[in-house]
Structure formats: C-alpha cells, structure tokens
Design a protein around this motif. Structure first.
Motif, PDB file in Angstrom:
ATOM      1  N   LEU A   1      -4.582   8.015  -8.547  1.00 52.47           N
ATOM      2  CA  LEU A   1      -4.323   6.968  -9.554  1.00 52.47           C
ATOM      3  C   LEU A   1      -2.855   6.931  -9.949  1.00 52.47           C
ATOM      4  O   LEU A   1      -2.276   5.853 -10.129  1.00 52.47           O
ATOM      5  CB  LEU A   1      -5.215   7.201 -10.781  1.00 52.47           C
ATOM      6  N   ALA A   2      -2.242   8.113 -10.063  1.00 54.81           N
ATOM      7  CA  ALA A   2      -0.814   8.158 -10.434  1.00 54.81           C
ATOM      8  C   ALA A   2       0.028   7.537  -9.320  1.00 54.81           C
ATOM      9  O   ALA A   2       1.002   6.816  -9.592  1.00 54.81           O
ATOM     10  CB  ALA A   2      -0.389   9.608 -10.692  1.00 54.81           C
ATOM     11  N   LEU A   3      -0.370   7.772  -8.066  1.00 55.90           N
ATOM     12  CA  LEU A   3       0.386   7.200  -6.949  1.00 55.90           C
ATOM     13  C   LEU A   3       0.179   5.679  -6.877  1.00 55.90           C
ATOM     14  O   LEU A   3       1.108   4.930  -6.554  1.00 55.90           O
ATOM     15  CB  LEU A   3      -0.042   7.891  -5.641  1.00 55.90           C
ATOM     16  N   ILE A   4      -1.018   5.219  -7.224  1.00 55.89           N
ATOM     17  CA  ILE A   4      -1.277   3.766  -7.284  1.00 55.89           C
ATOM     18  C   ILE A   4      -0.354   3.142  -8.335  1.00 55.89           C
ATOM     19  O   ILE A   4       0.290   2.109  -8.092  1.00 55.89           O
ATOM     20  CB  ILE A   4      -2.762   3.486  -7.624  1.00 55.89           C
ATOM     21  N   ASP A   5      -0.250   3.779  -9.515  1.00 58.00           N
ATOM     22  CA  ASP A   5       0.624   3.261 -10.584  1.00 58.00           C
ATOM     23  C   ASP A   5       2.080   3.228 -10.132  1.00 58.00           C
ATOM     24  O   ASP A   5       2.788   2.241 -10.338  1.00 58.00           O
ATOM     25  CB  ASP A   5       0.511   4.146 -11.841  1.00 58.00           C
ATOM     26  N   LEU A   6       2.496   4.330  -9.518  1.00 56.42           N
ATOM     27  CA  LEU A   6       3.895   4.410  -9.063  1.00 56.42           C
ATOM     28  C   LEU A   6       4.199   3.301  -8.047  1.00 56.42           C
ATOM     29  O   LEU A   6       5.216   2.598  -8.146  1.00 56.42           O
ATOM     30  CB  LEU A   6       4.102   5.794  -8.440  1.00 56.42           C
ATOM     31  N   ALA A   7       3.276   3.104  -7.100  1.00 57.20           N
ATOM     32  CA  ALA A   7       3.503   2.100  -6.058  1.00 57.20           C
ATOM     33  C   ALA A   7       3.498   0.690  -6.656  1.00 57.20           C
ATOM     34  O   ALA A   7       4.319  -0.160  -6.287  1.00 57.20           O
ATOM     35  CB  ALA A   7       2.426   2.232  -4.978  1.00 57.20           C
ATOM     36  N   THR A   8       2.569   0.452  -7.603  1.00 55.22           N
ATOM     37  CA  THR A   8       2.488  -0.877  -8.242  1.00 55.22           C
ATOM     38  C   THR A   8       3.805  -1.180  -8.966  1.00 55.22           C
ATOM     39  O   THR A   8       4.365  -2.274  -8.861  1.00 55.22           O
ATOM     40  CB  THR A   8       1.325  -0.910  -9.262  1.00 55.22           C
ATOM     41  N   GLU A   9       4.289  -0.181  -9.715  1.00 64.55           N
ATOM     42  CA  GLU A   9       5.546  -0.317 -10.466  1.00 64.55           C
ATOM     43  C   GLU A   9       6.713  -0.619  -9.530  1.00 64.55           C
ATOM     44  O   GLU A   9       7.533  -1.498  -9.783  1.00 64.55           O
ATOM     45  CB  GLU A   9       5.840   1.016 -11.194  1.00 64.55           C
ATOM     46  N   ARG A  10       6.771   0.163  -8.434  1.00 64.65           N
ATOM     47  CA  ARG A  10       7.896   0.037  -7.508  1.00 64.65           C
ATOM     48  C   ARG A  10       7.923  -1.363  -6.870  1.00 64.65           C
ATOM     49  O   ARG A  10       8.984  -2.005  -6.786  1.00 64.65           O
ATOM     50  CB  ARG A  10       7.781   1.133  -6.435  1.00 64.65           C
ATOM     51  N   VAL A  11       6.761  -1.841  -6.436  1.00 69.48           N
ATOM     52  CA  VAL A  11       6.718  -3.166  -5.791  1.00 69.48           C
ATOM     53  C   VAL A  11       7.037  -4.254  -6.821  1.00 69.48           C
ATOM     54  O   VAL A  11       7.723  -5.233  -6.528  1.00 69.48           O
ATOM     55  CB  VAL A  11       5.340  -3.395  -5.101  1.00 69.48           C
ATOM     56  N   TRP A  12       6.577  -4.060  -8.038  1.00 70.91           N
ATOM     57  CA  TRP A  12       6.876  -5.023  -9.110  1.00 70.91           C
ATOM     58  C   TRP A  12       8.374  -5.077  -9.375  1.00 70.91           C
ATOM     59  O   TRP A  12       8.991  -6.144  -9.431  1.00 70.91           O
ATOM     60  CB  TRP A  12       6.105  -4.649 -10.382  1.00 70.91           C
ATOM     61  N   SER A  13       9.006  -3.900  -9.520  1.00 70.07           N
ATOM     62  CA  SER A  13      10.429  -3.925  -9.878  1.00 70.07           C
ATOM     63  C   SER A  13      11.281  -4.405  -8.709  1.00 70.07           C
ATOM     64  O   SER A  13      12.300  -5.049  -8.909  1.00 70.07           O
ATOM     65  CB  SER A  13      10.894  -2.554 -10.387  1.00 70.07           C
ATOM     66  N   GLN A  14      10.841  -4.125  -7.475  1.00 68.54           N
ATOM     67  CA  GLN A  14      11.665  -4.527  -6.338  1.00 68.54           C
ATOM     68  C   GLN A  14      11.448  -5.977  -5.904  1.00 68.54           C
ATOM     69  O   GLN A  14      12.388  -6.653  -5.520  1.00 68.54           O
ATOM     70  CB  GLN A  14      11.351  -3.604  -5.156  1.00 68.54           C
TER      71      GLN A  14
END
Ligand code: EPU
Length: 293
Positions: free
Chosen positions: A268-281
């Motif tokens: 779940l933490a990796l899902i959050d991290l990936a979601t955040e990264r794609v959103w910011s980029q």
C-alpha cells in the motif's frame, strides 16, 4: 470462535486470507464460507444483514490485496461444489461463478470454440472476471457474455443480460452482487488457429510480465484514458523501487512484486508513492485496479 448455527458444515472462523490470494498477504477473515450450492448460498446475505456484518466474494484471489488486519466480516468462496463446473452446448459455454477461467479458456481454445483465447493468461474465477470485466489488449470478457445469473444482497436470484450490467473498462454494476453463473458465446473456428492464438498471447504475456512464480496481483493500476499506466510508471523511473518487501517489477512497471518479507502495508505504501510520483510528474491521477480489502 463458533460458527453460525445452520452454517456450520461450510463455515470456518478466523481463516487467514493469505492462503487464498495470489499475493499470499493479509490477515484473517472473521468467517470464511464455502457453500456447495445455491440453497446454502442464499442464506448467507440474509444472515449477514441480520448480524450487521459486511460480506465479500473471493474469486481466485488474483486481483485482491487483503490488509494486514484482515477482513472483519464474512468471505464467501464459490470454489467448490456445483459452482466450479462448466459445460458447452452449441458453442455456448455455461460456467459456474467459481469455475476456473484459465481452464475454461484453455478448453475453448483446444476445442476450436473461438474468441475466448484472447483471455489467455488471466488468472481468475469466472465470477471474478465477469465482476471486473477482466481482459487485456485483445479483448474483455464482457464481449462474450450472453447472460449472467446473480444473487443480490437480499438472496434473490436473477438473470441479467449484458446491457443491464454496465460493463466498462475493468468495471461493471456487479459490485456487491454474487455471480452464480455466466453463459459465454464462442464462434466456431479452426482448433489449430485458436490454439496458436492462445499460445501467442500466453507467450507475449510471459515475455513482458513478471513470471507466475512471483507473487503479484496482476496490474496494480488501471490504464488512464489514452495512457498506459505501465509506461507512465516506467517513465517516472519507478522500476525496481522498493518499500520494505514490496518492489515495482523491473520487468513491467504496473506490477508490484511481494518479496518474502513483504506486508500488505508495504504494498500500500508503494502504491501511494507511485500514485504521488505519477501525479507530480505528469498530472495524471492513477486509480488502482486491484481490489484492496
Ligand atoms: N510499457 C512500458 N514500461 C513498462 C510497461 C509497459 O513502457 O514497464 C509500455 C509497453 O511497452 C507498451 C505499453 O506500455 O507500449 C502498454 O503495455 P502492455 O502492452 O504491457 O499492456 P498494459 O496496458 O500495461 C494491459 C492490461 C494487462 C494485460 C496486458 C496485455 C490493464 C491495466 N492492463 O496491460 O492486464 O495483461 O494489457 O493484454 O488493463 C491485469 O488486468 O491485471 C493485467 C495485467
């Protein structure tokens, strides 16, 4: 813990759900129910309603991530008894909700019952696949559906036509319902052709996705309209990124692999991290395709 009176023959308490999911992660279900036929099944939603208990249907567990705390409710599995069989007459395949999609697709492809081979390599029960309109780039299960027999929250059984079920990309109106059976349409074809197509789709997946020996739940995110989630995650440099025992697959960025020490919280933490990264980029909000319990 004791089981409900009357349900005892097919009810177990505190069953670790990790034994029933491809991720092999997550805590227990308060109740785990394995009815053998419709009569046994139909009392479950009613008992749950009276007890104020949530319930869910678990298919083959290929697209589910169970939290470490488990699920405080009833989990219904249809992977036994009459729900697991399928048969074919005149090109129509009638399949129980708990039957194995992989076996069904292989059967159809071997027999020249054409069309379904586009679903090669999708691990699922028929019920789970129908509920989430499983598919890949060559097609989705909804395009073959003739009718679906379902049970609703009140235990009522009804038959529905595909246009009544709201099929869209990886979704349907079937959330909160139980898929008891489905009829799938096939087209007569040359068995050599259907077998060859099955094999080539299977091989393509094998070459581009993590092997089945690795613990994953298939694609983690839906493809956003006009984009590939895998490509976006890859372009964001996330392949190989780890949180605890969870890793974004170096083979295909839309898969998160659970290593031996992984917990559901890591995924779940990796899902959050990936979601955040794609959103910011990229300014694109990814949505999970896996069902998180
Ligand atoms: N790509 C990358 N990097 C990656 C992954 C993919 O650049 O790490 C690129 C590929 O090169 C390709 C594009 O992204 O140009 C699309 O990738 P791919 O062909 O692998 O398909 P996908 O859209 O990622 C979909 C389904 C899969 C299904 C495959 C093949 C979704 C979310 N995914 O993947 O389904 O297996 O097509 O049919 O719809 C699943 O539902 O669990 C699942 C895995």
């Amino acid at each position: 813990m004791h089981c409900w009176t009357g349900l005892r023959p097919y009810c177990r308490a505190d069953v670790p759900l990790r034994e029933h999911t491809w991720y092999r992660l997550g805590g227990p279900a308060r109740w785990f129910l394995t009815p053998l036929d419709e009569d046994q099944l139909l009392e479950i939603p009613l008992l749950c309603r009276d007890a104020g208990l949530p319930w869910r249907v678990l298919g083959s567990g290929a697209n589910v991530l169970v939290r470490d705390a488990g699920f405080d409710g009833a989990v219904i599995s249809l992977r036994q008894g009459k729900f697991t069989s399928f048969d074919e007459h005149g090109g129509l395949i009638h399949a129980g909700g708990g039957s194995d999609l992989t076996k069904l697709v292989k059967f159809a492809s071997d027999a020249g019952l054409g069309g379904l081979e586009c679903l090669a390599g999708i691990p699922a029960t028929v019920g789970g696949a129908v509920r989430m309109n499983a598919g890949g780039k060559y097609g989705s299960i909804s395009q073959f559906i003739v009718d679906v027999t379902l049970m609703d929250e009140s235990g009522a059984i009804e038959s529905r036509l595909p246009h009544e079920l709201g099929f869209a990309y990886r979704s349907s109106y079937l959330a909160g319902k139980i898929v008891i059976a489905a009829t799938l349409r096939t087209e007569p074809d040359d068995p050599q052709r259907t077998r060859a197509r099955f094999k080539s789709i299977w091989n393509e997946k094998h070459a581009t996705q993590p092997p089945l020996s690795e613990r994953t739940a298939g694609c983690i995110f839906k493809n956003p309209p006009g984009h590939s989630a895998g490509r976006l995650l890859d372009q964001a440099g996330l392949k190989g990124r780890r949180v605890g025992g969870a890793e974004i697959s170096p083979r295909h960025a839309n898969f998160i692999v659970a290593h031996r020490e992984a917990t559901a919280a890591d995924i779940l933490a990796l899902i959050d991290l990936a979601t955040e990264r794609v959103w910011s980029q990229f300014g694109i909000r990814l949505e999970t395709e896996v069902d998180v319990w």
